[in-house]
Design an enzyme around this catalytic site. Structure first.
Site, short mmCIF file in Angstrom:
data_model
loop_
_atom_site.label_atom_id
_atom_site.label_comp_id
_atom_site.label_asym_id
_atom_site.label_seq_id
_atom_site.Cartn_x
_atom_site.Cartn_y
_atom_site.Cartn_z
CG ASP A 12 -1.71 1.05 1.05
OD1 ASP A 12 -2.47 1.50 0.63
OD2 ASP A 12 -1.25 1.91 2.24
CG ASP A 14 -1.61 7.58 -0.07
OD1 ASP A 14 -0.82 8.65 -0.18
OD2 ASP A 14 -2.81 6.58 -0.54
CG ASP A 164 -1.86 2.32 6.32
OD1 ASP A 164 -1.72 2.66 5.55
OD2 ASP A 164 -2.76 3.52 7.45
#
Length: 218
Positions: A12, A14, A164
């Site tokens: 991922d 961001d 995250d």
């Protein structure tokens, strides 16, 4: 005889590689009135980070029909704020180490490919990645992962997705690949644990030993 097919590590962007939290919170607060959801005070942020992505959407009261437009607006606003964004400390070295160790690196993101490429180029790591796959979706990342796996002809048994947020864990599970959650991004460790990733990393430096993580899965 051991399988020497390169392990693919899919990131991922961001909150995992790039520290975008403050910018995204500011943007979403600016758009709150327009899209009909409450702004997030700094005091409330910790509570929000303990929620799953779906719980956040549900509590916000925003119509699901407005979500695609909201996501597009956030992506557009991010483009205007790229100068305020950088990689997390330790991420650049971890990426260099992983590529040196022979991993194939990819990105699956809800951000735009242009934004991601610009930031990676600024950090001098764009060439480390074999591909960047972008899609304007909150809960459809598994489809992007599946598209990547098909186009790149990857072995699902030798692929890991690192993110995250709880939705990153869910996406990895739906795509039938291993999930690794990081604690330095958006969701709290408590929220991540509830979604049962295969491994949790506490600091960017730990990504450089993800080989050991994968070997435990075999």
């Amino acid at each position: 005889m051991p399988d020497r097919t390169p392990v693919a590590i899919i990131f991922d962007f961001d909150g995992t590689l790039a520290d975008t939290l403050d910018v995204i919170v500011a943007i979403t607060n600016e758009l709150a009135e327009e899209f009909g959801y409450p702004a997030t005070d700094i005091e409330d942020l910790a509570d929000v980070q303990n929620m799953s992505s779906r719980e956040i959407i549900s509590q916000s009261g925003i119509s699901i029909f407005k979500l695609p437009k909201l996501l597009r607006r956030i992506r557009e606003e991010l483009e205007d704020n790229l100068s305020a964004i950088g990689l997390f400390p330790g991420v650049r070295k971890a990426l260099l180490d992983l590529r040196y160790e022979g991993y194939k690196l990819y990105i699956v993101t809800s951000n735009t490919q242009g934004n991601v490429e610009y930031l990676l180029k600024q950090e001098g790591v764009l060439e480390l990645f074999h591909g960047i796959y972008s899609g304007s979706t909150l809960f459809g990342k598994h489809r992007i992962i599946n598209r990547l796996i098909k186009r790149e002809k990857l072995d699902r048994k030798r692929a890991i997705y690192i993110g995250d947020e709880t939705r990153d864990i869910d996406a990895a599970k739906k795509a039938k690949i291993k999930s690794v959650a990081v604690t330095w991004g958006f969701n709290s460790i408590d929220a991540l644990v509830k979604h049962r990733p295969d491994r949790i990393l506490q600091a960017p430096e730990e990504m450089s030993v993800v080989a050991l993580t994968f070997l435990q899965f075999l």
